[in-house]
Design a protein around this motif. Sequence first.
Motif, PDB file in Angstrom:
ATOM      1  N   UNK A 127       0.823  -1.209   0.000  1.00 23.95           N
ATOM      2  CA  UNK A 127       0.000   0.000   0.000  1.00 23.95           C
ATOM      3  C   UNK A 127       0.854   1.255   0.000  1.00 23.95           C
ATOM      4  N   UNK A 128       1.909   1.272   0.815  1.00 24.82           N
ATOM      5  CA  UNK A 128       2.812   2.425   0.845  1.00 24.82           C
ATOM      6  C   UNK A 128       3.534   2.570  -0.489  1.00 24.82           C
ATOM      7  N   UNK A 129       3.989   1.454  -1.045  1.00 25.92           N
ATOM      8  CA  UNK A 129       4.736   1.486  -2.307  1.00 25.92           C
ATOM      9  C   UNK A 129       3.899   2.036  -3.453  1.00 25.92           C
ATOM     10  N   UNK A 130       2.590   1.857  -3.375  1.00 27.31           N
ATOM     11  CA  UNK A 130       1.708   2.364  -4.425  1.00 27.31           C
ATOM     12  C   UNK A 130       1.481   3.863  -4.311  1.00 27.31           C
ATOM     13  N   UNK A 131       1.847   4.456  -3.165  1.00 32.04           N
ATOM     14  CA  UNK A 131       1.542   5.863  -2.919  1.00 32.04           C
ATOM     15  C   UNK A 131       2.770   6.743  -2.707  1.00 32.04           C
ATOM     16  N   UNK A 132       3.936   6.141  -2.610  1.00 32.83           N
ATOM     17  CA  UNK A 132       5.134   6.913  -2.305  1.00 32.83           C
ATOM     18  C   UNK A 132       6.285   6.496  -3.221  1.00 32.83           C
ATOM     19  N   UNK A 133       7.303   7.372  -3.402  1.00 39.34           N
ATOM     20  CA  UNK A 133       8.438   7.071  -4.300  1.00 39.34           C
ATOM     21  C   UNK A 133       9.463   6.177  -3.624  1.00 39.34           C
ATOM     22  N   UNK A 134       9.295   4.886  -3.728  1.00 39.50           N
ATOM     23  CA  UNK A 134      10.206   3.954  -3.079  1.00 39.50           C
ATOM     24  C   UNK A 134      11.330   3.544  -4.029  1.00 39.50           C
ATOM     25  N   UNK A 135      12.422   3.055  -3.446  1.00 41.57           N
ATOM     26  CA  UNK A 135      13.574   2.602  -4.221  1.00 41.57           C
ATOM     27  C   UNK A 135      13.375   1.176  -4.720  1.00 41.57           C
ATOM     28  N   UNK A 136      12.907   0.312  -3.847  1.00 42.27           N
ATOM     29  CA  UNK A 136      12.619  -1.083  -4.203  1.00 42.27           C
ATOM     30  C   UNK A 136      11.758  -1.694  -3.101  1.00 42.27           C
ATOM     31  N   UNK A 137      11.203  -2.870  -3.388  1.00 44.14           N
ATOM     32  CA  UNK A 137      10.203  -3.468  -2.491  1.00 44.14           C
ATOM     33  C   UNK A 137      10.451  -4.964  -2.358  1.00 44.14           C
ATOM     34  N   UNK A 138      10.457  -5.451  -1.116  1.00 39.32           N
ATOM     35  CA  UNK A 138      10.551  -6.883  -0.839  1.00 39.32           C
ATOM     36  C   UNK A 138       9.264  -7.316  -0.154  1.00 39.32           C
ATOM     37  N   UNK A 139       8.585  -8.292  -0.723  1.00 40.83           N
ATOM     38  CA  UNK A 139       7.353  -8.837  -0.159  1.00 40.83           C
ATOM     39  C   UNK A 139       7.612 -10.291   0.235  1.00 40.83           C
ATOM     40  N   UNK A 140       7.444 -10.582   1.519  1.00 40.72           N
ATOM     41  CA  UNK A 140       7.741 -11.915   2.054  1.00 40.72           C
ATOM     42  C   UNK A 140       6.421 -12.603   2.402  1.00 40.72           C
ATOM     43  N   UNK A 141       6.219 -13.793   1.860  1.00 45.80           N
ATOM     44  CA  UNK A 141       4.967 -14.551   1.988  1.00 45.80           C
ATOM     45  C   UNK A 141       3.753 -13.646   1.778  1.00 45.80           C
ATOM     46  N   UNK A 142       3.663 -12.989   0.624  1.00 46.46           N
ATOM     47  CA  UNK A 142       2.573 -12.035   0.393  1.00 46.46           C
ATOM     48  C   UNK A 142       1.310 -12.730  -0.129  1.00 46.46           C
ATOM     49  N   UNK A 143       0.216 -11.999  -0.082  1.00 45.64           N
ATOM     50  CA  UNK A 143      -1.072 -12.487  -0.553  1.00 45.64           C
ATOM     51  C   UNK A 143      -1.700 -11.437  -1.453  1.00 45.64           C
ATOM     52  N   UNK A 144      -2.641 -11.849  -2.280  1.00 47.44           N
ATOM     53  CA  UNK A 144      -3.324 -10.876  -3.133  1.00 47.44           C
ATOM     54  C   UNK A 144      -4.385 -10.108  -2.363  1.00 47.44           C
ATOM     55  N   UNK A 145      -5.059 -10.784  -1.434  1.00 56.65           N
ATOM     56  CA  UNK A 145      -6.128 -10.152  -0.662  1.00 56.65           C
ATOM     57  C   UNK A 145      -6.475 -11.040   0.524  1.00 56.65           C
ATOM     58  N   UNK A 146      -6.632 -10.443   1.688  1.00 59.38           N
ATOM     59  CA  UNK A 146      -7.093 -11.216   2.834  1.00 59.38           C
ATOM     60  C   UNK A 146      -8.510 -11.718   2.626  1.00 59.38           C
ATOM     61  N   UNK A 147      -9.278 -10.985   1.839  1.00 57.61           N
ATOM     62  CA  UNK A 147     -10.648 -11.420   1.550  1.00 57.61           C
ATOM     63  C   UNK A 147     -10.634 -12.766   0.830  1.00 57.61           C
ATOM     64  N   UNK A 148      -9.742 -12.926  -0.142  1.00 55.69           N
ATOM     65  CA  UNK A 148      -9.687 -14.179  -0.875  1.00 55.69           C
ATOM     66  C   UNK A 148      -9.209 -15.330   0.006  1.00 55.69           C
ATOM     67  N   UNK A 149      -8.267 -15.051   0.895  1.00 55.85           N
ATOM     68  CA  UNK A 149      -7.820 -16.082   1.833  1.00 55.85           C
ATOM     69  C   UNK A 149      -8.949 -16.467   2.775  1.00 55.85           C
ATOM     70  N   UNK A 150      -9.687 -15.470   3.261  1.00 57.41           N
ATOM     71  CA  UNK A 150     -10.813 -15.746   4.164  1.00 57.41           C
ATOM     72  C   UNK A 150     -11.906 -16.529   3.458  1.00 57.41           C
ATOM     73  N   UNK A 151     -12.142 -16.211   2.190  1.00 58.30           N
ATOM     74  CA  UNK A 151     -13.158 -16.949   1.430  1.00 58.30           C
ATOM     75  C   UNK A 151     -12.811 -18.433   1.344  1.00 58.30           C
ATOM     76  N   UNK A 152     -11.536 -18.736   1.142  1.00 62.80           N
ATOM     77  CA  UNK A 152     -11.119 -20.125   1.038  1.00 62.80           C
ATOM     78  C   UNK A 152     -11.171 -20.830   2.391  1.00 62.80           C
TER      79      UNK A 152
END
Length: 274
Positions: free
Chosen positions: A152-177
Motif C-alpha cells: 500500500x505504501x509502495x503504491x503511494x510513495x516514491x520507493x527505491x525497491x520493495x521486498x514482499x515476504x509470503x505475500x497475498x493478493x487479498x485477505x478477503x480471498x484467503x478468508x473466502x477459502x
Amino acid sequence: MRRPIPLRRLLLLFVVAIGLAYVAACLALYTRQESLLYFPRPLMEVPDAQPVMITADGRVLHGWVVNPDQPDAVIYFGGKGERVERDVAFFRSNLPDRSVYLVPYRGYGPNPGEPTEAGIATDSLAVFDFVHAHHASVALIGRSLGSGVAASVAAQRPIDRLVLITPFDSLLNIARARYWIFPVSLLLRDRYESWRSAELIKAPVLVVMAAEDTVVPRASSDALIAHFHDRPQLVVILHAGHNNLSNSPDYATSIAQFMHEPVATIPAIPDPPL
C-alpha cells in the motif's frame, strides 16, 4: 401421557436451531475478526538500537533505527504477531549499509491504539514521510500482514525497491477459502487488497515465498504477482513454512543481494519449480 412431537415440527425446530447457530457464528466472526487478523504483543525488551519517535495521526509511534546515519534506508513492516524489535540483529548483520527502521504498528509494542487497516495505513505513510525526509532513498520490506502494508505504501510513495515476504493478493480471498461457509465478503472489514496496489507499483520487486507455506496459499501469492506491470523477482525457500523461512540462509542472502543490486540491472527471473 404426552403426545409425541410431530416429525414435521421436529424438522422445523432442527432447521431453526441450525439457522440460529449459523447466525451466531457469523456474528462471532464479525465481532472477533480483529483478534484473528492482529496479534499485538507488548514490548518485552528494549533493543540495542537507536530509538526514534514519529508523530502519526495525532499520536507518537515509538520505534528504532538500526545502522543509523546511512544515506539509504529500509522500512520493515512485520507480520501480525511479530515483535519487530527482535529483528535488530538480523538487519544489523545483513544490511549494514542501510539504516533500517523498525516501528511497531499501533497497539503493538510500546505504541498506543488499536490496530486496524485504516489506522496502520495512516501510520505507515507517516513513517515513510519521516524516513524519506532524512534519507536519499527508501526501500520497503513487508512480511505476511506487513506485505499488505508495504504494498500500500509502495503504491503511494516514491520507493527505491520493495521486498514482499509470503505475500497475498487479498485477505478477503484467503478468508473466502478458509471460511467458505460464511459470507465473508459481507463480514470482513480489513481486506488488505494488495493486488490493487500492485498495479500502481513501478519500483523493482522481490517476492520471497515458503515452499511449504500453509498460511498463505501459493495461489494467493501467484495471483498477486500477476498484477504487477513488471514481473517481480521470485525466490522460493525450499523446506520452509510460513513462520520459519527466515531460518534459512537463503532468506537473508536473497534479501541482501536484492538490496545491493543496482536498480538498472535487477533481472526478472522465472518461477522456480516447487
